[in-house]
Write a protein that holds these residues in place. Structure first.
Motif, PDB file in Angstrom:
ATOM      1  N   ALA B 208       0.831  -1.204   0.000  1.00  0.00           N
ATOM      2  CA  ALA B 208       0.000   0.000   0.000  1.00  0.00           C
ATOM      3  C   ALA B 208       0.867   1.256   0.000  1.00  0.00           C
ATOM      4  O   ALA B 208       0.631   2.200  -0.767  1.00  0.00           O
ATOM      5  CB  ALA B 208      -0.937  -0.003   1.202  1.00  0.00           C
ATOM      6  N   ASP B 209       1.874   1.238   0.849  1.00  0.00           N
ATOM      7  CA  ASP B 209       2.756   2.406   0.922  1.00  0.00           C
ATOM      8  C   ASP B 209       3.454   2.625  -0.413  1.00  0.00           C
ATOM      9  O   ASP B 209       3.604   3.763  -0.874  1.00  0.00           O
ATOM     10  CB  ASP B 209       3.807   2.208   2.026  1.00  0.00           C
ATOM     11  N   TYR B 210       3.880   1.514  -1.014  1.00  0.00           N
ATOM     12  CA  TYR B 210       4.593   1.620  -2.289  1.00  0.00           C
ATOM     13  C   TYR B 210       3.703   2.215  -3.375  1.00  0.00           C
ATOM     14  O   TYR B 210       4.090   3.142  -4.090  1.00  0.00           O
ATOM     15  CB  TYR B 210       5.100   0.235  -2.702  1.00  0.00           C
ATOM     16  N   LEU B 211       2.481   1.686  -3.477  1.00  0.00           N
ATOM     17  CA  LEU B 211       1.575   2.146  -4.533  1.00  0.00           C
ATOM     18  C   LEU B 211       1.150   3.597  -4.297  1.00  0.00           C
ATOM     19  O   LEU B 211       1.090   4.401  -5.239  1.00  0.00           O
ATOM     20  CB  LEU B 211       0.335   1.246  -4.589  1.00  0.00           C
ATOM     21  N   ILE B 235      -6.926  -3.910  -8.892  1.00  0.00           N
ATOM     22  CA  ILE B 235      -6.874  -3.373  -7.536  1.00  0.00           C
ATOM     23  C   ILE B 235      -8.264  -2.898  -7.153  1.00  0.00           C
ATOM     24  O   ILE B 235      -8.879  -2.091  -7.856  1.00  0.00           O
ATOM     25  CB  ILE B 235      -5.857  -2.222  -7.458  1.00  0.00           C
ATOM     26  N   ARG B 236      -8.744  -3.396  -6.030  1.00  0.00           N
ATOM     27  CA  ARG B 236     -10.086  -3.035  -5.552  1.00  0.00           C
ATOM     28  C   ARG B 236     -10.043  -1.857  -4.593  1.00  0.00           C
ATOM     29  O   ARG B 236     -10.845  -0.927  -4.688  1.00  0.00           O
ATOM     30  CB  ARG B 236     -10.710  -4.251  -4.882  1.00  0.00           C
ATOM     31  N   HIS B 237      -9.080  -1.908  -3.667  1.00  0.00           N
ATOM     32  CA  HIS B 237      -9.053  -0.886  -2.636  1.00  0.00           C
ATOM     33  C   HIS B 237      -7.681  -0.871  -1.972  1.00  0.00           C
ATOM     34  O   HIS B 237      -7.072  -1.922  -1.775  1.00  0.00           O
ATOM     35  CB  HIS B 237     -10.141  -1.195  -1.586  1.00  0.00           C
ATOM     36  N   ILE B 238      -7.222   0.317  -1.648  1.00  0.00           N
ATOM     37  CA  ILE B 238      -5.995   0.448  -0.858  1.00  0.00           C
ATOM     38  C   ILE B 238      -6.380   1.119   0.460  1.00  0.00           C
ATOM     39  O   ILE B 238      -6.987   2.206   0.461  1.00  0.00           O
ATOM     40  CB  ILE B 238      -4.942   1.305  -1.583  1.00  0.00           C
ATOM     41  N   ASP B 239      -6.040   0.462   1.565  1.00  0.00           N
ATOM     42  CA  ASP B 239      -6.346   1.026   2.878  1.00  0.00           C
ATOM     43  C   ASP B 239      -5.058   1.574   3.484  1.00  0.00           C
ATOM     44  O   ASP B 239      -4.212   0.798   3.949  1.00  0.00           O
ATOM     45  CB  ASP B 239      -6.945  -0.054   3.779  1.00  0.00           C
ATOM     46  N   PRO B 240      -4.898   2.878   3.491  1.00  0.00           N
ATOM     47  CA  PRO B 240      -3.641   3.442   4.020  1.00  0.00           C
ATOM     48  C   PRO B 240      -3.480   3.188   5.517  1.00  0.00           C
ATOM     49  O   PRO B 240      -2.368   3.078   6.009  1.00  0.00           O
ATOM     50  CB  PRO B 240      -3.759   4.947   3.751  1.00  0.00           C
ATOM     51  N   ALA B 241      -4.603   3.039   6.219  1.00  0.00           N
ATOM     52  CA  ALA B 241      -4.515   2.848   7.666  1.00  0.00           C
ATOM     53  C   ALA B 241      -3.939   1.485   8.005  1.00  0.00           C
ATOM     54  O   ALA B 241      -3.062   1.354   8.854  1.00  0.00           O
ATOM     55  CB  ALA B 241      -5.895   3.020   8.295  1.00  0.00           C
ATOM     56  N   THR B 242      -4.425   0.458   7.330  1.00  0.00           N
ATOM     57  CA  THR B 242      -3.961  -0.905   7.629  1.00  0.00           C
ATOM     58  C   THR B 242      -2.826  -1.331   6.712  1.00  0.00           C
ATOM     59  O   THR B 242      -2.154  -2.320   6.972  1.00  0.00           O
ATOM     60  CB  THR B 242      -5.106  -1.914   7.474  1.00  0.00           C
ATOM     61  N   GLY B 243      -2.650  -0.566   5.651  1.00  0.00           N
ATOM     62  CA  GLY B 243      -1.603  -0.948   4.694  1.00  0.00           C
ATOM     63  C   GLY B 243      -1.987  -2.135   3.829  1.00  0.00           C
ATOM     64  O   GLY B 243      -1.134  -2.765   3.220  1.00  0.00           O
ATOM     65  N   THR B 244      -3.274  -2.430   3.783  1.00  0.00           N
ATOM     66  CA  THR B 244      -3.736  -3.596   3.027  1.00  0.00           C
ATOM     67  C   THR B 244      -4.221  -3.177   1.655  1.00  0.00           C
ATOM     68  O   THR B 244      -4.886  -2.144   1.506  1.00  0.00           O
ATOM     69  CB  THR B 244      -4.885  -4.288   3.782  1.00  0.00           C
ATOM     70  N   VAL B 245      -3.880  -3.982   0.677  1.00  0.00           N
ATOM     71  CA  VAL B 245      -4.393  -3.783  -0.682  1.00  0.00           C
ATOM     72  C   VAL B 245      -5.327  -4.944  -0.994  1.00  0.00           C
ATOM     73  O   VAL B 245      -4.943  -6.114  -0.842  1.00  0.00           O
ATOM     74  CB  VAL B 245      -3.242  -3.735  -1.713  1.00  0.00           C
ATOM     75  N   ASP B 246      -6.551  -4.638  -1.377  1.00  0.00           N
ATOM     76  CA  ASP B 246      -7.512  -5.668  -1.770  1.00  0.00           C
ATOM     77  C   ASP B 246      -7.566  -5.759  -3.287  1.00  0.00           C
ATOM     78  O   ASP B 246      -7.466  -4.745  -3.988  1.00  0.00           O
ATOM     79  CB  ASP B 246      -8.914  -5.332  -1.243  1.00  0.00           C
ATOM     80  N   PHE B 247      -7.764  -6.981  -3.770  1.00  0.00           N
ATOM     81  CA  PHE B 247      -7.813  -7.230  -5.218  1.00  0.00           C
ATOM     82  C   PHE B 247      -9.146  -7.848  -5.617  1.00  0.00           C
ATOM     83  O   PHE B 247      -9.869  -8.402  -4.788  1.00  0.00           O
ATOM     84  CB  PHE B 247      -6.684  -8.186  -5.625  1.00  0.00           C
ATOM     85  N   VAL B 255       4.666 -16.384  -8.799  1.00  0.00           N
ATOM     86  CA  VAL B 255       4.379 -15.664 -10.050  1.00  0.00           C
ATOM     87  C   VAL B 255       5.041 -14.293  -9.988  1.00  0.00           C
ATOM     88  O   VAL B 255       4.984 -13.620  -8.958  1.00  0.00           O
ATOM     89  CB  VAL B 255       2.851 -15.489 -10.243  1.00  0.00           C
ATOM     90  N   ASP B 256       5.685 -13.900 -11.076  1.00  0.00           N
ATOM     91  CA  ASP B 256       6.219 -12.537 -11.167  1.00  0.00           C
ATOM     92  C   ASP B 256       5.089 -11.590 -11.531  1.00  0.00           C
ATOM     93  O   ASP B 256       4.416 -11.777 -12.551  1.00  0.00           O
ATOM     94  CB  ASP B 256       7.276 -12.447 -12.290  1.00  0.00           C
ATOM     95  N   TYR B 257       4.882 -10.573 -10.707  1.00  0.00           N
ATOM     96  CA  TYR B 257       3.860  -9.559 -11.010  1.00  0.00           C
ATOM     97  C   TYR B 257       4.544  -8.243 -11.384  1.00  0.00           C
ATOM     98  O   TYR B 257       5.636  -7.926 -10.895  1.00  0.00           O
ATOM     99  CB  TYR B 257       2.946  -9.333  -9.801  1.00  0.00           C
ATOM    100  N   HIS B 258       3.872  -7.500 -12.257  1.00  0.00           N
ATOM    101  CA  HIS B 258       4.369  -6.203 -12.691  1.00  0.00           C
ATOM    102  C   HIS B 258       3.229  -5.201 -12.610  1.00  0.00           C
ATOM    103  O   HIS B 258       2.053  -5.571 -12.703  1.00  0.00           O
ATOM    104  CB  HIS B 258       4.864  -6.268 -14.140  1.00  0.00           C
ATOM    105  N   LEU B 259       3.604  -3.941 -12.503  1.00  0.00           N
ATOM    106  CA  LEU B 259       2.603  -2.888 -12.650  1.00  0.00           C
ATOM    107  C   LEU B 259       2.275  -2.752 -14.132  1.00  0.00           C
ATOM    108  O   LEU B 259       3.125  -3.031 -14.979  1.00  0.00           O
ATOM    109  CB  LEU B 259       3.154  -1.565 -12.108  1.00  0.00           C
ATOM    110  N   ALA B 260       1.063  -2.339 -14.429  1.00  0.00           N
ATOM    111  CA  ALA B 260       0.677  -2.150 -15.821  1.00  0.00           C
ATOM    112  C   ALA B 260       1.055  -0.751 -16.285  1.00  0.00           C
ATOM    113  O   ALA B 260       0.933   0.207 -15.533  1.00  0.00           O
ATOM    114  CB  ALA B 260      -0.819  -2.365 -15.991  1.00  0.00           C
ATOM    115  N   GLU B 261       1.483  -0.674 -17.530  1.00  0.00           N
ATOM    116  CA  GLU B 261       1.746   0.644 -18.111  1.00  0.00           C
ATOM    117  C   GLU B 261       0.418   1.328 -18.403  1.00  0.00           C
ATOM    118  O   GLU B 261      -0.564   0.665 -18.743  1.00  0.00           O
ATOM    119  CB  GLU B 261       2.568   0.489 -19.395  1.00  0.00           C
TER     120      GLU B 261
END
Lengths: 225, 329
Positions: B208-211, B235-247, B255-261
């Motif tokens: 979350a912090d990274y994104l 990406i469904r939701h980023i919660d800055p308080a908990t640092g959780t990212v929901d998908f 699996v190697d994941y990448h950000l999309a251009e």
């Protein structure tokens, strides 16, 4: 040796193939066998799964089992039309390759159709059809040359483990192959047991056997291994 | 006249169903409930990509017709315990289409476990996740329906198994308009619909912090590399308080994941990703997120239409992707 194993041996049905269903009809002294790829085994306690007979498959008359005529039901899409298994026949032919060889031996010994039919309990019409195809060059007795790019290495070939551990790469076209390879590679990374790793290689090979007719691009790369 | 898949009025759909055609049907619940019994499975969704472009309609249904089969397809509702056998019980030569309601346990179980099902990837499987009008989220439930009985279900999968003649085969493909950025590479230690930490170029960080730090456009998915197949995770939701990212789909370890251009234009991106030619697949679906983010109302994404759904199925759950199935000789 277990009776089941004996039957497989007697009919020259070897791994990765298995008799998945057997129906015996004493009244007509007829055995019908469905032969498929060995079922995928899940978990650590391997158990076989009964499969209901698949209707509508091609049927080949195979070598007799004692007093019983034996009829093999198999899916050409699973076995591959160019697979030279002895218990399979060619498309449209009534007899398996092994039975063709046995009949041919009788012809060579000078026996005619009226003598061969009661010996092997074969319908004269089927034998006439077979002889007609031989005479017309429509079928043969020698193994056909394997078409380029459709040779699937055997399950024990090292190429499969090499694909799974990433030491060998393939240019893959279809989505299902990419997803399957990803799954199996991830599993193999976490498996230390050599027999279980071999099982995963076997699973990948099974996919290639099943879909060989769609995999000319990938199999051509394996040919050049 | 050759029937083609497409958007139909309820009267037209009524006639096709009564004529005995086998099909999948996408439409708003109110539309599906007005259809007669017949050889169809359906799922709720009011968003479509038609020959005239994207639209939202409660008065039309999208039909994808099924023909050329070796024997009559088998239609059924499967509960959660039957999902793992979806592929094992599928025709030896043929394909299976599946519709699963969003947000239920079937959806979650399929998303997490589909790769482990017996015979998965051996037999073609495609489908989609049923949804609702976005203005009714939380008020109405996504549903599937078995047309032969008229049964609607909120936590079962509607399935149609189609046996094919030996000379025909089905193939599942995906068209992904997104391209992965080469760096960074993300890895997740555990499978799941959410993540707090992940390894980013070898360093464990809070995702979350990274994104948020990069001000990433969260309309863009993560893209997993499956031996060259690009599989999106939206990406469904980023919660800055908990640092959780929901998908909207699970991430998986290994699996190697990448950000999309970023995409300059969704329509152009889809058209660029489509295969050459104008052949129509036998089944296709796309994602409602593409409909929204790509502003696709009234705009066409090439020549392939279908429902714009809450998730696509090309063997496993997909996001923001066009999934299709083609039957060939």
């Amino acid at each position: 040796m277990k009776i089941d194993d004996w039957l497989h041996k007697a009919l020259d049905i070897q791994a990765p193939w298995q008799i998945s269903q057997l129906i015996a009809e004493p009244a007509t002294r007829r055995l019908d066998l469905w032969v498929t790829l060995q079922a995928q085994r899940t978990g650590w306690f391997f158990g076989s799964r009964q499969q209901a007979p698949t209707p509508g498959l091609p049927i080949w008359r195979h070598l007799n089992v004692g007093q019983y005529s034996c009829h093999i039901h198999a899916n050409p899409r699973e076995t591959g039309w160019h697979n030279q298994l002895s218990w399979l026949g060619e498309e449209g032919q009534p007899f398996s390759r092994a039975l063709c060889q046995q009949i041919a031996a009788y012809f060579k010994a000078g026996l005619g159709i009226p003598a061969i039919c009661p010996l092997l309990d074969i319908a004269a019409a089927d034998l006439w059809k077979f002889k007609h195809h031989l005479d017309q060059g429509l079928t043969g007795l020698s193994p056909a040359a394997e078409p380029t790019g459709t040779n699937v290495p055997g399950a024990d070939h090292p190429v499969w483990l090499a694909l799974l551990d990433g030491s060998r790469q393939l240019d893959i076209r279809a989505l299902s192959r990419k997803l399957l390879l990803t799954k199996l590679r991830d599993q193999v990374q976490r498996i230390n047991d050599s027999q279980v790793r071999s099982l995963k290689a076997h699973e990948l090979q099974r996919y290639f056997v099943r879909h060989a007719h769609l995999l000319s691009h990938e199999l051509a790369q394996l040919d050049h291994a | 006249m050759t029937l083609q898949n497409g958007l139909f009025t309820l009267a037209e759909a009524h006639a096709l169903i009564e004529a005995g055609h086998f099909m999948t049907v996408a439409g708003d619940e109110s539309a599906l409930r007005r259809l007669p019994p017949g050889h169809w499975i359906g799922g709720t969704i009011p968003y479509f990509m038609s020959s005239h472009g994207g639209l939202c309609s409660r008065d039309h249904v999208y039909l994808q017709l099924i023909d050329g089969f070796a024997e009559p397809p088998r239609l059924s509702l499967r509960d959660i315990d039957q999902l793992p056998d979806i592929c094992r019980l599928a025709p030896d030569n043929g394909y299976t289409l599946i519709i699963i309601p969003a947000f239920g346990e079937c959806h979650r179980q399929f998303a997490q476990n589909a790769p482990t099902y017996d015979d998965m990837y051996m037999k073609p499987l495609a489908g989609w996740i049923a949804g609702v009008h976005l203005g009714e989220l939380g008020q109405r439930k996504p549903l599937v329906v078995l047309g032969e009985t008229g049964e609607f279900a909120e936590d079962k999968a509607a399935v149609i198994d189609v046996p094919l003649p030996v000379h025909r085969y089905a193939q599942v493909d995906i068209i992904n308009p997104f391209r992965p950025s080469p760096q960074p590479v993300l890895h997740f230690a555990e499978a799941g619909f959410s993540a707090t930490h992940c390894e980013i170029d070898g360093q464990t960080q809070k995702l979350a912090d990274y994104l948020l730090g990069l001000k990433i456009d969260t309309r863009l998915p993560l893209i997993g590399d499956y031996c060259g197949a690009a599989i999106n995770v939206s990406i469904r939701h980023i919660d800055p308080a908990t640092g959780t990212v929901d998908f909207y789909a699970p991430v998986f370890p290994g699996v190697d994941y990448h950000l999309a251009e970023p995409l300059a234009d969704y329509v152009s991106a889809f058209e660029a990703a489509l295969p050459a030619g104008d052949a129509h697949p036998d089944f296709a679906c796309n994602c409602v997120l593409n409909y929204l983010h790509g502003d696709l109302e009234g705009r066409r994404t090439g020549h392939i239409g279908g429902p714009m759904t809450f998730g696509e199925i090309g063997y496993q759950l997909l996001n923001q992707t066009l999934a299709c199935l083609t039957v060939s000789r």
